[in-house]
Scaffold this motif. Structure first.
Motif, PDB file in Angstrom:
ATOM      1  N   ASP A  44       1.128  -1.028   0.034  1.00 31.93           N
ATOM      2  CA  ASP A  44       0.121   0.067  -0.028  1.00 31.93           C
ATOM      3  C   ASP A  44       0.375   1.245   0.296  1.00 31.93           C
ATOM      4  O   ASP A  44       1.162   1.390   1.394  1.00 31.93           O
ATOM      5  CB  ASP A  44      -0.851  -0.118   1.261  1.00 31.93           C
ATOM      6  CG  ASP A  44      -1.923   1.139   1.186  1.00 31.93           C
ATOM      7  OD1 ASP A  44      -3.231   1.205   0.490  1.00 31.93           O
ATOM      8  OD2 ASP A  44      -1.465   1.995   1.762  1.00 31.93           O
ATOM      9  N   LEU A 190      -2.970  -1.065  13.625  1.00 32.68           N
ATOM     10  CA  LEU A 190      -2.127  -1.264  15.044  1.00 32.68           C
ATOM     11  C   LEU A 190      -2.911   0.549  16.104  1.00 32.68           C
ATOM     12  O   LEU A 190      -1.953   0.153  16.728  1.00 32.68           O
ATOM     13  CB  LEU A 190      -0.515  -1.753  15.285  1.00 32.68           C
ATOM     14  CG  LEU A 190      -0.167  -2.455  14.385  1.00 32.68           C
ATOM     15  CD1 LEU A 190       1.385  -2.705  13.429  1.00 32.68           C
ATOM     16  CD2 LEU A 190      -0.126  -4.240  15.252  1.00 32.68           C
ATOM     17  N   LYS A 230       2.042  -1.835   8.711  1.00 36.42           N
ATOM     18  CA  LYS A 230       3.727  -1.018   8.618  1.00 36.42           C
ATOM     19  C   LYS A 230       3.811  -0.535   9.821  1.00 36.42           C
ATOM     20  O   LYS A 230       3.710  -0.752  10.810  1.00 36.42           O
ATOM     21  CB  LYS A 230       2.894   0.599   8.401  1.00 36.42           C
ATOM     22  CG  LYS A 230       4.664   1.261   8.074  1.00 36.42           C
ATOM     23  CD  LYS A 230       5.316   2.108   9.224  1.00 36.42           C
ATOM     24  CE  LYS A 230       6.427   2.848   9.524  1.00 36.42           C
ATOM     25  NZ  LYS A 230       7.594   2.968  10.638  1.00 36.42           N
ATOM     26  N   SER A 231       5.613  -1.573   9.123  1.00 34.13           N
ATOM     27  CA  SER A 231       6.683  -1.551   9.926  1.00 34.13           C
ATOM     28  C   SER A 231       7.826  -1.855   9.476  1.00 34.13           C
ATOM     29  O   SER A 231       8.169  -1.565   8.045  1.00 34.13           O
ATOM     30  CB  SER A 231       7.052  -2.864  10.706  1.00 34.13           C
ATOM     31  OG  SER A 231       8.030  -2.557  11.919  1.00 34.13           O
ATOM     32  N   ALA A 232       9.090  -0.691  10.088  1.00 32.96           N
ATOM     33  CA  ALA A 232      10.435  -0.244   9.797  1.00 32.96           C
ATOM     34  C   ALA A 232      11.040  -1.642  10.088  1.00 32.96           C
ATOM     35  O   ALA A 232      12.555  -1.137  10.156  1.00 32.96           O
ATOM     36  CB  ALA A 232      10.680   0.536   9.964  1.00 32.96           C
ATOM     37  N   ARG A 236       9.521  -7.698  13.304  1.00 27.93           N
ATOM     38  CA  ARG A 236       7.917  -6.537  13.396  1.00 27.93           C
ATOM     39  C   ARG A 236       7.867  -7.303  11.784  1.00 27.93           C
ATOM     40  O   ARG A 236       5.892  -7.953  11.688  1.00 27.93           O
ATOM     41  CB  ARG A 236       7.717  -5.277  13.428  1.00 27.93           C
ATOM     42  CG  ARG A 236       8.328  -4.835  15.009  1.00 27.93           C
ATOM     43  CD  ARG A 236       7.922  -3.639  15.411  1.00 27.93           C
ATOM     44  NE  ARG A 236       7.905  -3.269  16.642  1.00 27.93           N
ATOM     45  CZ  ARG A 236       8.131  -1.901  17.295  1.00 27.93           C
ATOM     46  NH1 ARG A 236       8.246  -0.831  16.416  1.00 27.93           N
ATOM     47  NH2 ARG A 236       8.174  -1.678  18.636  1.00 27.93           N
TER      48      ARG A 236
HETATM   49  P1  NDP Z   1      -0.582   1.503  11.472  1.00 32.73           P
HETATM   50  O1  NDP Z   1      -1.393   0.757  12.361  1.00 32.73           O
HETATM   51  O2  NDP Z   1       0.648   0.098  10.696  1.00 32.73           O
HETATM   52  O3  NDP Z   1       1.223   0.771  13.034  1.00 32.73           O
HETATM   53  C1  NDP Z   1       2.501   1.842  12.458  1.00 32.73           C
HETATM   54  C2  NDP Z   1       3.362   1.789  13.817  1.00 32.73           C
HETATM   55  O4  NDP Z   1       3.510   0.691  14.763  1.00 32.73           O
HETATM   56  C3  NDP Z   1       4.658   2.236  13.585  1.00 32.73           C
HETATM   57  O5  NDP Z   1       5.103   3.210  14.760  1.00 32.73           O
HETATM   58  C4  NDP Z   1       5.680   0.625  14.416  1.00 32.73           C
HETATM   59  O6  NDP Z   1       7.293   1.194  14.337  1.00 32.73           O
HETATM   60  C5  NDP Z   1       4.761   0.458  14.874  1.00 32.73           C
HETATM   61  N1  NDP Z   1       5.244  -0.832  15.141  1.00 32.73           N
HETATM   62  C6  NDP Z   1       4.227  -1.314  14.433  1.00 32.73           C
HETATM   63  N2  NDP Z   1       4.217  -2.915  13.952  1.00 32.73           N
HETATM   64  C7  NDP Z   1       4.301  -3.538  15.846  1.00 32.73           C
HETATM   65  C8  NDP Z   1       4.567  -4.332  16.004  1.00 32.73           C
HETATM   66  N3  NDP Z   1       4.804  -5.711  15.759  1.00 32.73           N
HETATM   67  N4  NDP Z   1       4.608  -4.122  17.857  1.00 32.73           N
HETATM   68  C9  NDP Z   1       4.900  -2.914  18.094  1.00 32.73           C
HETATM   69  N5  NDP Z   1       4.729  -1.842  17.175  1.00 32.73           N
HETATM   70  C10 NDP Z   1       4.891  -1.802  15.901  1.00 32.73           C
HETATM   71  O7  NDP Z   1      -0.204   2.727  10.912  1.00 32.73           O
HETATM   72  P2  NDP Z   1      -0.086   3.298   9.570  1.00 32.73           P
HETATM   73  O8  NDP Z   1      -0.711   3.926  10.186  1.00 32.73           O
HETATM   74  O9  NDP Z   1       1.553   3.500   9.457  1.00 32.73           O
HETATM   75  O10 NDP Z   1      -1.382   1.989   9.555  1.00 32.73           O
HETATM   76  C11 NDP Z   1      -0.582   0.987   8.291  1.00 32.73           C
HETATM   77  C12 NDP Z   1      -0.587   1.510   6.793  1.00 32.73           C
HETATM   78  O11 NDP Z   1      -2.142   2.143   6.332  1.00 32.73           O
HETATM   79  C13 NDP Z   1      -0.399   3.133   6.754  1.00 32.73           C
HETATM   80  O12 NDP Z   1       1.661   2.855   6.306  1.00 32.73           O
HETATM   81  C14 NDP Z   1      -0.613   3.645   5.057  1.00 32.73           C
HETATM   82  O13 NDP Z   1       0.080   2.121   4.027  1.00 32.73           O
HETATM   83  C15 NDP Z   1      -2.030   3.577   5.671  1.00 32.73           C
HETATM   84  N6  NDP Z   1      -3.145   4.247   5.279  1.00 32.73           N
HETATM   85  C16 NDP Z   1      -3.328   5.182   5.010  1.00 32.73           C
HETATM   86  C17 NDP Z   1      -4.404   5.555   5.209  1.00 32.73           C
HETATM   87  C18 NDP Z   1      -5.515   6.436   3.892  1.00 32.73           C
HETATM   88  O14 NDP Z   1      -6.074   7.457   4.962  1.00 32.73           O
HETATM   89  N7  NDP Z   1      -5.963   5.753   3.328  1.00 32.73           N
HETATM   90  C19 NDP Z   1      -4.091   6.704   6.448  1.00 32.73           C
HETATM   91  C20 NDP Z   1      -3.084   6.593   7.233  1.00 32.73           C
HETATM   92  C21 NDP Z   1      -2.392   4.610   7.284  1.00 32.73           C
HETATM   93  P3  NDP Z   1       8.126   1.145  13.904  1.00 32.73           P
HETATM   94  O15 NDP Z   1       7.599   1.095  12.534  1.00 32.73           O
HETATM   95  O16 NDP Z   1       9.544   1.179  14.530  1.00 32.73           O
HETATM   96  O17 NDP Z   1       8.058  -1.078  13.828  1.00 32.73           O
END
Ligand code: NDP
Length: 263
Positions: A44, A190, A230-232, A236
């Motif tokens: 995405d 998440l 999403k995760s970097a 994870r």
């Molecule tokens: P998420 O709910 O996917 O959460 C991402 C956060 O959670 C990051 O800070 C990540 O940190 C952390 N994380 C990931 N895996 C774990 C884990 N296993 N345990 C603990 N923490 C974790 O948030 P997003 O807002 O990024 O949503 C996901 C995707 O949805 C976006 O990337 C985008 O593609 C889409 N989106 C679409 C929108 C729209 O308007 N259509 C709006 C917002 C998002 P780290 O990276 O450091 O691991």
């Protein structure tokens, strides 16, 4: 492994995906590449994320055939209008260096109804030409969805914020989408990492032997949505993908549903 979900236009879409918002530069190429290695097939992105070039690069670096990868990108409201939407789509294709997009979404409805509708007609044209295999919307409420349905061409997907803490608020949209065979994609599944520490999530995590992230992602899957976490971080990215080998009980689902009433 997640299966594929049949959309209302008969195309198939992976039941789980990788979100790339906030991933840029080489970190984006690396993390997206890791997701593909782990087994994610749905990616995405969006014009506004500024990472279409990097997501495209990760696809090119991967040995996985293009047709096995399902790529979503989105039209930002600044590009609303029939011709501008078509141009924005072409620019996304160019940045991704792809011949077609699997799913093209209107990112936000915004207030301008006329331009929103013109944009939707542009997406319909892209679908007719096969340049976007499927088209859909994001952040659409019921009245926006009705407006789109009245155009005679139903969106395949509505991508909305969906996690236990927002469940009650989003439930009417979820139900409307189910009724009209529109698949709900769960963004920020998440809750952007917040809320994984609540007592309810931790209790279920301890009882099931799954991590808090796996618990809330499984909850989204059992609500028939397609989560796109999403995760970097490689570990994870792997952890989040492992949600298809266990099931939450009806009681656990209910407890998670109720988090939105108490937080
Ligand atoms: P998420 O709910 O996917 O959460 C991402 C956060 O959670 C990051 O800070 C990540 O940190 C952390 N994380 C990931 N895996 C774990 C884990 N296993 N345990 C603990 N923490 C974790 O948030 P997003 O807002 O990024 O949503 C996901 C995707 O949805 C976006 O990337 C985008 O593609 C889409 N989106 C679409 C929108 C729209 O308007 N259509 C709006 C917002 C998002 P780290 O990276 O450091 O691991």
């Amino acid at each position: 492994m997640p299966g594929r979900v049949k959309l209302n236009n008969s195309e198939k879409m992976p039941a789980f995906g990788f979100g790339t918002w906030n991933l840029t530069g080489s970190k984006c190429v690396e993390s997206t590449g890791e997701a593909l290695r782990v087994g994610y097939r749905l990616l995405d992105t969006a014009r506004i994320y500024g990472n279409e070039t990097e997501v495209g690069e990760a696809i090119r670096q991967s040995p996985i055939p293009r047709e096995d990868i399902f790529i979503t990108t989105k039209l930002w409201p600044n590009d609303f209008g029939y011709e501008t939407a078509l141009r924005a789509f072409d620019e996304s294709l160019e940045r991704l260096m792809l011949e077609y997009i699997d799913l093209y979404l209107i990112h936000w409805p915004r207030d301008d109804k006329e331009k929103r509708q013109q944009s939707w007609l542009a997406l319909v044209e892209l679908a007719k030409q096969g340049l976007a295999k499927s088209i859909g919307v994001s952040n659409y409420g019921i009245e926006h969805l009705e407006e789109t349905l009245n155009s005679g061409f139903a969106p395949a997907v509505n991508q909305i914020e969906f996690h236990p803490y927002i469940y009650e608020e989003q439930r009417p949209i979820l139900e409307f989408c189910k009724k009209h065979s529109i698949i709900v994609e769960a963004y920020s599944p998440l809750s952007q990492g917040h809320g994984l520490n609540s007592i309810t999530v931790r209790d279920i995590s301890e009882r099931t032997g799954r991590t808090p992230a796996q618990v809330v992602l499984r909850w989204a899957v059992q609500h028939d949505t397609i989560p796109i976490p999403k995760s970097a971080h490689a570990e994870r990215i792997r952890e989040n993908f492992k949600v298809f080998d266990f099931e939450l009980s009806t009681d656990d689902m209910k407890m998670l549903d109720e988090l939105s009433l108490t937080h």
